[in-house]
Design an enzyme around this catalytic site. Sequence first.
Site, PDB file in Angstrom:
ATOM      1  N   ASP A   1      46.453 -14.582   9.173  1.00 25.48           N
ATOM      2  CA  ASP A   1      47.853 -14.157   9.210  1.00 25.48           C
ATOM      3  C   ASP A   1      48.626 -15.167  10.049  1.00 25.48           C
ATOM      4  OD1 ASP A   1      50.062 -12.648   8.559  1.00 25.48           O
ATOM      5  OD2 ASP A   1      49.336 -10.803   9.461  1.00 25.48           O
ATOM      6  N   GLU A   2      49.955 -15.084   9.976  1.00 27.56           N
ATOM      7  CA  GLU A   2      50.716 -16.078  10.734  1.00 27.56           C
ATOM      8  C   GLU A   2      50.741 -15.749  12.224  1.00 27.56           C
ATOM      9  OE1 GLU A   2      52.262 -13.381   9.821  1.00 27.56           O
ATOM     10  OE2 GLU A   2      54.446 -13.627   9.659  1.00 27.56           O
TER      11      GLU A   2
ATOM     12  N   ASP B   1      49.777 -12.829  15.518  1.00 27.02           N
ATOM     13  CA  ASP B   1      49.239 -11.619  16.114  1.00 27.02           C
ATOM     14  C   ASP B   1      50.286 -11.136  17.104  1.00 27.02           C
ATOM     15  OD1 ASP B   1      47.957  -9.687  17.608  1.00 27.02           O
ATOM     16  OD2 ASP B   1      46.160 -10.889  18.002  1.00 27.02           O
ATOM     17  N   ASP B   2      51.083 -10.172  16.647  1.00 31.69           N
ATOM     18  CA  ASP B   2      52.188  -9.673  17.472  1.00 31.69           C
ATOM     19  C   ASP B   2      51.737  -8.351  18.095  1.00 31.69           C
ATOM     20  OD1 ASP B   2      54.603  -8.693  18.469  1.00 31.69           O
ATOM     21  OD2 ASP B   2      55.787  -9.537  16.834  1.00 31.69           O
TER      22      ASP B   2
ATOM     23  N   ARG C   1      49.476  -6.509  16.859  1.00 30.19           N
ATOM     24  CA  ARG C   1      48.072  -6.426  16.438  1.00 30.19           C
ATOM     25  C   ARG C   1      47.810  -5.274  15.461  1.00 30.19           C
ATOM     26  NH1 ARG C   1      44.062  -8.327  21.084  1.00 30.19           N
ATOM     27  NH2 ARG C   1      45.091 -10.284  20.508  1.00 30.19           N
TER      28      ARG C   1
ATOM     29  N   THR D   1      48.848  -4.730  12.265  1.00 30.35           N
ATOM     30  CA  THR D   1      48.506  -5.150  10.908  1.00 30.35           C
ATOM     31  C   THR D   1      47.081  -5.685  10.865  1.00 30.35           C
ATOM     32  OG1 THR D   1      50.802  -5.749  10.517  1.00 30.35           O
ATOM     33  CG2 THR D   1      49.192  -6.649   8.988  1.00 30.35           C
TER      34      THR D   1
ATOM     35  N   LYS E   1      50.879 -13.702  20.350  1.00 27.95           N
ATOM     36  CA  LYS E   1      51.827 -13.380  21.422  1.00 27.95           C
ATOM     37  C   LYS E   1      51.085 -12.720  22.572  1.00 27.95           C
ATOM     38  CE  LYS E   1      56.238 -12.782  19.058  1.00 27.95           C
ATOM     39  NZ  LYS E   1      57.319 -11.811  18.766  1.00 27.95           N
TER      40      LYS E   1
ATOM     41  N   TRP F   1      60.913 -14.269  20.201  1.00 31.08           N
ATOM     42  CA  TRP F   1      61.132 -14.275  18.762  1.00 31.08           C
ATOM     43  C   TRP F   1      60.618 -15.598  18.176  1.00 31.08           C
ATOM     44  CZ3 TRP F   1      63.622 -10.222  16.128  1.00 31.08           C
ATOM     45  CH2 TRP F   1      63.872 -10.469  14.781  1.00 31.08           C
TER      46      TRP F   1
ATOM     47  N   TRP G   1      59.382 -21.234   6.815  1.00 30.07           N
ATOM     48  CA  TRP G   1      59.557 -20.636   5.483  1.00 30.07           C
ATOM     49  C   TRP G   1      60.610 -19.539   5.489  1.00 30.07           C
ATOM     50  CZ3 TRP G   1      54.650 -20.964   7.825  1.00 30.07           C
ATOM     51  CH2 TRP G   1      54.188 -19.824   8.487  1.00 30.07           C
TER      52      TRP G   1
END
Lengths: 174, 174
Positions: B94-95, B97-98, B100, B102, B126, B151, B156
Amino acid sequence: MEKYHFTYDDIHHTAKDISDRVTASGYEPDVIVAIGSGGFIPARIIRTFLAKPILAVGVAYYDQEDNPTEEPRKVQWIEEAERKLHGKRILLVDEIDDSRSTLEYCIRELLRHHPAEIAVAVLHNKEKEKKGAIPSEVKRYYAGRDIEDRWVVYPWDAQDIDAHNAEAGRGRKA
Amino acid sequence: MEKYHFTYDDIHHTAKDISDRVTASGYEPDVIVAIGSGGFIPARIIRTFLAKPILAVGVAYYDQEDNPTEEPRKVQWIEEAERKLHGKRILLVDEIDDSRSTLEYCIRELLRHHPAEIAVAVLHNKEKEKKGAIPSEVKRYYAGRDIEDRWVVYPWDAQDIDAHNAEAGRGRKA
């Protein structure tokens, strides 16, 4: 013969241009179908401008034992496709229209699920004799750029992105 | 607070770095699973270096009527998942890990198909308190970069890629 080298920013500009033309033509897709893996990056950029969900499909030209095959083979398709695609307007995205075989295969498979419409978008269309044909049900075809029948190197295939960009810059000056 | 702006070339370098670390750690995935749509671009770049097929999954935080949801919902999953993932080594990409959430959701769903191993790769992690947790079955976790809780703007997502690159350049000089 000189290869084409496109930078990521080239691709982004082309994807935006395609999106603008899709919108200007009055086509409003419900869903973007990305042909993997080449269509993943253009589809994701187009999504920024058209704001529609992406479904991914994968076709390969090798079999389970890694032997090359003439015909494409599904490695991933859309689950419960009927429910998801029936009556929907699809924008089918790939990076390049080369022999047209993959596009024809994917369009024919998608048509079996009775979408309302299928439009096709590719970053680049090679002007050459095509092996496949776009089925007549497809009325909208968007190519970001028509290009000559030369080798295309995409940025995501670069082992060394800086060397790739330098190549792309040289090609521009030539 | 300053946002992070990453260019495509930054992303490419980070994806290569992750791939090198995956290889150096001795992990040899059979398949890359991309979490759509954020994971599509990093997964496609990582594929250049690891040369493995990509399967795509999609989760969304909105329901069929476009209302936001607390929990993720599958919009696409892997067909015949048992056959494809049973006994396989997965690299889940994934792009970011915010929170977590998802990642945890996808790992738990993938574990139900009894892969040999699941490793996780993200471009950016993050450093913050996480809502989700990486299940203990996951022994390998590769973050391209640990970043502050700010942020993040990915290339993309840029409406204007030139303005985005200019922002990225300004951030670098600051």
